[in-house]
Scaffold this motif. Structure first.
Motif, PDB file in Angstrom:
ATOM      1  N   GLY A  45       0.841  -1.190   0.000  1.00 51.28           N
ATOM      2  CA  GLY A  45       0.000   0.000   0.000  1.00 51.28           C
ATOM      3  C   GLY A  45       0.876   1.240   0.000  1.00 51.28           C
ATOM      4  O   GLY A  45       2.112   1.146   0.002  1.00 51.28           O
ATOM      5  N   VAL A  46       0.230   2.386  -0.013  1.00 51.55           N
ATOM      6  CA  VAL A  46       0.965   3.656   0.018  1.00 51.55           C
ATOM      7  C   VAL A  46       0.289   4.610   0.997  1.00 51.55           C
ATOM      8  O   VAL A  46      -0.901   4.491   1.269  1.00 51.55           O
ATOM      9  N   GLU A  47       1.086   5.534   1.526  1.00 49.07           N
ATOM     10  CA  GLU A  47       0.518   6.605   2.345  1.00 49.07           C
ATOM     11  C   GLU A  47       0.562   7.891   1.533  1.00 49.07           C
ATOM     12  O   GLU A  47       1.593   8.222   0.935  1.00 49.07           O
ATOM     13  N   ALA A  48      -0.550   8.610   1.521  1.00 45.89           N
ATOM     14  CA  ALA A  48      -0.617   9.888   0.815  1.00 45.89           C
ATOM     15  C   ALA A  48      -0.101  10.982   1.740  1.00 45.89           C
ATOM     16  O   ALA A  48      -0.522  11.085   2.885  1.00 45.89           O
ATOM     17  N   LEU A  49       0.847  11.786   1.251  1.00 48.62           N
ATOM     18  CA  LEU A  49       1.415  12.882   2.044  1.00 48.62           C
ATOM     19  C   LEU A  49       1.329  14.167   1.236  1.00 48.62           C
ATOM     20  O   LEU A  49       1.852  14.248   0.120  1.00 48.62           O
ATOM     21  N   ILE A  50       0.665  15.150   1.797  1.00 50.38           N
ATOM     22  CA  ILE A  50       0.398  16.376   1.039  1.00 50.38           C
ATOM     23  C   ILE A  50       1.651  17.255   0.927  1.00 50.38           C
ATOM     24  O   ILE A  50       2.488  17.306   1.841  1.00 50.38           O
ATOM     25  N   ARG A  51       1.781  17.937  -0.193  1.00 53.44           N
ATOM     26  CA  ARG A  51       2.841  18.920  -0.431  1.00 53.44           C
ATOM     27  C   ARG A  51       2.209  20.193  -0.962  1.00 53.44           C
ATOM     28  O   ARG A  51       1.260  20.131  -1.726  1.00 53.44           O
ATOM     29  N   TRP A  52       2.774  21.312  -0.535  1.00 53.31           N
ATOM     30  CA  TRP A  52       2.290  22.601  -1.042  1.00 53.31           C
ATOM     31  C   TRP A  52       3.425  23.259  -1.796  1.00 53.31           C
ATOM     32  O   TRP A  52       4.448  23.599  -1.203  1.00 53.31           O
ATOM     33  N   PRO A  56       4.003  19.761   5.247  1.00 49.44           N
ATOM     34  CA  PRO A  56       2.744  19.709   6.008  1.00 49.44           C
ATOM     35  C   PRO A  56       2.891  20.018   7.494  1.00 49.44           C
ATOM     36  O   PRO A  56       1.966  20.566   8.091  1.00 49.44           O
ATOM     37  N   ASP A  57       4.050  19.684   8.084  1.00 48.16           N
ATOM     38  CA  ASP A  57       4.242  20.006   9.507  1.00 48.16           C
ATOM     39  C   ASP A  57       4.095  21.501   9.751  1.00 48.16           C
ATOM     40  O   ASP A  57       3.771  21.931  10.846  1.00 48.16           O
ATOM     41  N   VAL A  58       4.350  22.302   8.718  1.00 44.08           N
ATOM     42  CA  VAL A  58       4.237  23.754   8.834  1.00 44.08           C
ATOM     43  C   VAL A  58       2.799  24.220   8.604  1.00 44.08           C
ATOM     44  O   VAL A  58       2.239  24.935   9.418  1.00 44.08           O
ATOM     45  N   PHE A  59       2.200  23.800   7.494  1.00 43.72           N
ATOM     46  CA  PHE A  59       0.907  24.425   7.166  1.00 43.72           C
ATOM     47  C   PHE A  59      -0.322  23.679   7.662  1.00 43.72           C
ATOM     48  O   PHE A  59      -1.374  24.287   7.817  1.00 43.72           O
ATOM     49  N   ILE A  60      -0.193  22.387   7.970  1.00 41.09           N
ATOM     50  CA  ILE A  60      -1.388  21.666   8.460  1.00 41.09           C
ATOM     51  C   ILE A  60      -1.869  22.239   9.806  1.00 41.09           C
ATOM     52  O   ILE A  60      -3.057  22.510   9.975  1.00 41.09           O
ATOM     53  N   PRO A  61      -0.949  22.462  10.757  1.00 38.62           N
ATOM     54  CA  PRO A  61      -1.417  23.044  12.032  1.00 38.62           C
ATOM     55  C   PRO A  61      -2.062  24.423  11.851  1.00 38.62           C
ATOM     56  O   PRO A  61      -3.015  24.761  12.548  1.00 38.62           O
ATOM     57  N   LEU A  62      -1.541  25.197  10.895  1.00 38.80           N
ATOM     58  CA  LEU A  62      -2.130  26.509  10.636  1.00 38.80           C
ATOM     59  C   LEU A  62      -3.500  26.369   9.975  1.00 38.80           C
ATOM     60  O   LEU A  62      -4.448  27.066  10.323  1.00 38.80           O
ATOM     61  N   ALA A  63      -3.606  25.434   9.055  1.00 36.20           N
ATOM     62  CA  ALA A  63      -4.883  25.199   8.371  1.00 36.20           C
ATOM     63  C   ALA A  63      -5.936  24.672   9.349  1.00 36.20           C
ATOM     64  O   ALA A  63      -7.130  24.867   9.155  1.00 36.20           O
TER      65      ALA A  63
END
Ligand code: C2E
Ligand code: MG
Ligand code: MG
Ligand code: MG
Length: 279
Positions: A57-64, A74-81
């Protein structure tokens, strides 16, 4: 990662200099634009059976990808979002995109890969989350059993009764549930036993010193053992060396994930076989 660190500084500084309200309204606009302009993308990291070396399987990891600041992690913007509430819209996008991508990959490769999607606390507790899951499965035609959602211990400890109810309805859809970063919170396996979950993901901090630190080795060994007695699948995250992979394999860890095998990357880069550790 340098890029990520600079970006972190940028946000740190922004939030120190500006009044909190201003900071957030600016960020809100940037995130809105990011969604509208399709600046987000998903990277995928494989989860591998260490015995055969096959990707399960795979894990989806978001990038901006920010047009001026480059990649923001994501460690930066997920908490802000989370704070602006935009995690809801972002999370919906991730869910739909991940299901679509993997359904399509499975069709073209005649495979049965699972896809793990990280879910934020706000998303998880929102009424309508269940419908979101159903919608993503319907439009993608991904079989429900191939979707795994990753939640953290904290999300199921606070307001446990409600959390158990949500988990039950998720499982009723056929969707699987994993506890991410296991071991960093305050829950124990004896507590988790009461929850309808399928998988635990051992946090990277336990894997890091596994081969030099006897205590970490003992902890990992006993978690794997106990989890198996509770019929839970165990994934080790942050596997960076062959030594770590071998140890985990010897202890019967079901799946391994980490830089030793592959870094998160666009789906088109995904390789389906890696080194087999069969004895
Ligand atoms: P996570 O879910 O625990 O994901 C694992 C993180 O460890 C990922 O960081 C991954 O790139 C990194 N990693 C994987 N293997 C190794 C390794 O061998 N060594 C090291 N040092 N790191 C490794 P990433 O992609 O920066 O994501 C960080 C966190 O952001 C994730 O932690 C997850 O909590 C959150 N996140 C990522 N994507 C999403 C998303 O779509 N939605 C939500 N709500 N959260 C997300
Ligand atoms: Mg995760
Ligand atoms: Mg994790
Ligand atoms: Mg983690």
């Amino acid at each position: 990662k340098n890029q990520g660190r600079n970006t972190w500084h940028w946000y740190e500084e922004t939030s120190k200099k500006m009044a909190p309200e201003m900071d957030y309204s600016y960020l809100r606009l940037e995130l809105m634009e990011a969604l509208r302009e399709e600046q987000f993308s998903l990277f995928y990291q494989p989860l591998i059976d260490p015995v055969t070396g096959l990707v399960k399987g795979v894990e989806a990891l978001i990038r901006w990808f920010h047009p001026e600041r480059g990649y923001i992690f994501p460690d930066v913007f997920i908490p802000l979002a989370e704070r602006t509430g935009q995690i809801i819209a972002i999370g919906q996008w991730v869910l739909k995109k991940a299901c679509r991508d993997i359904a399509e990959w499975n069709r073209t490769h005649q495979s049965q890969l699972t896809v793990s999607v990280n879910i934020s606390p706000l998303q998880f507790r929102r009424t309508g989350f269940l419908q979101e899951l159903e919608y993503a499965l319907t439009i993608s035609e991904l079989p429900a059993e191939l979707l795994k959602i990753e939640i953290t211990e904290g999300m199921v400890i606070i307001g446990a009764d409600r959390a158990i109810e949500i988990l039950k309805s998720i499982r009723n859809l056929g969707v699987q549930v994993a506890i991410d970063d296991f071991g960093t919170g305050y829950s124990s396996l004896s507590y988790l036993r009461r929850l309808p979950i399928n998988q635990i993901k051992l946090d990277r901090s336990f894997i890091e010193h596994l081969t030099e630190n006897d205590q970490d080795a003992a902890i990992v060994q006993s978690i794997i053992h106990l989890a198996h007695q509770l019929d839970l699948e165990v994934v080790a995250e942050g596997v960076e060396t062959l030594k770590q992979a071998s140890f985990l394999h010897q202890q019967g860890c079901d799946l391994v994930q980490g830089y030793f095998y592959a870094r998160p990357a666009p789906l088109s880069d995904l390789k389906l076989t890696y080194i087999a550790l069969a004895d």
